[in-house]
Design a protein around this motif. Structure first.
Motif: not given
Length: 193
Positions: A147-161
């Motif tokens: 599912q797309p990451l939503g604003l207000g959660g972890l998104g819309p973009l998350w730099g992660v490893y």
């Protein structure tokens, strides 16, 4: 654009599934990611203190930058990782383009000691080097569990490893593994050493 307009545009973009890939450089939707600094390609001019309010308030400055909308990010090859997340202690499937692929597509200075500032909507900023991005295999996650990451959660973009697959990070307590991983990224600045 005021803060309310930005948040509405970002929410709409986050809720919209990837559509037909936009040509590199042309935006069809609202900008989700602005990259500035030591890059060779640009598709926008200088920061406008009146219209770029969040960047201005967070002391971002540039003469030229490159902006990506959701469709443009969708044209990049996708990577998938399956880390255990600190927020619920569960394994999740995160997917999105490799951060180095995005930067490389703009002709960014990718020497190992180049610093890459990842700035989140809330102002949280980390400064890994290009070497760190490669060693940790950072992605710019756009989706979680399909599912797309939503604003207000972890998104819309998350730099992660995938901290579970990096021995030095996997050895740390779960709540200490993701210090270099800001969610809600909207700006990246490349500073050559």
């Amino acid at each position: 654009m005021n803060k309310r307009q930005f948040l509405a545009a970002a929410s709409l973009a986050a809720a919209t599934p990837f559509a037909t890939a936009a040509s590199h450089g042309k935006r069809k939707g609202p900008t989700l990611l602005t990259i500035s600094g030591a890059i060779k390609q640009h598709n926008r001019g200088p920061l406008d203190p009146a219209l770029d309010q969040m960047m201005h308030k967070q002391k971002v400055a540039f003469d030229a930058a490159y902006c990506f909308d959701y469709d443009a990010l969708a044209t990049m090859p996708t990577q998938t990782i399956t880390p255990t997340l600190e927020y619920d202690s569960k394994v999740h499937r995160l997917s999105g383009p490799a951060l180095l692929d995005i930067l490389g597509s703009l002709g960014a200075d990718l020497r190992p000691d180049t610093t890459v500032y990842l700035r989140a909507i809330d102002g949280y900023t980390v400064a890994p080097t290009v070497a760190d991005l490669g060693r940790y295999r950072f992605i710019l996650a756009t989706h979680i569990d399909g599912q797309p990451l939503g604003l207000g959660g972890l998104g819309p973009l998350w730099g992660v490893y995938d901290a579970d697959r990096i021995p030095e990070l996997a050895a740390k307590p779960l709540n200490e593994r993701f210090a270099l991983c800001p969610w809600g990224i909207y700006h990246i600045e490349i500073k050559a050493a």
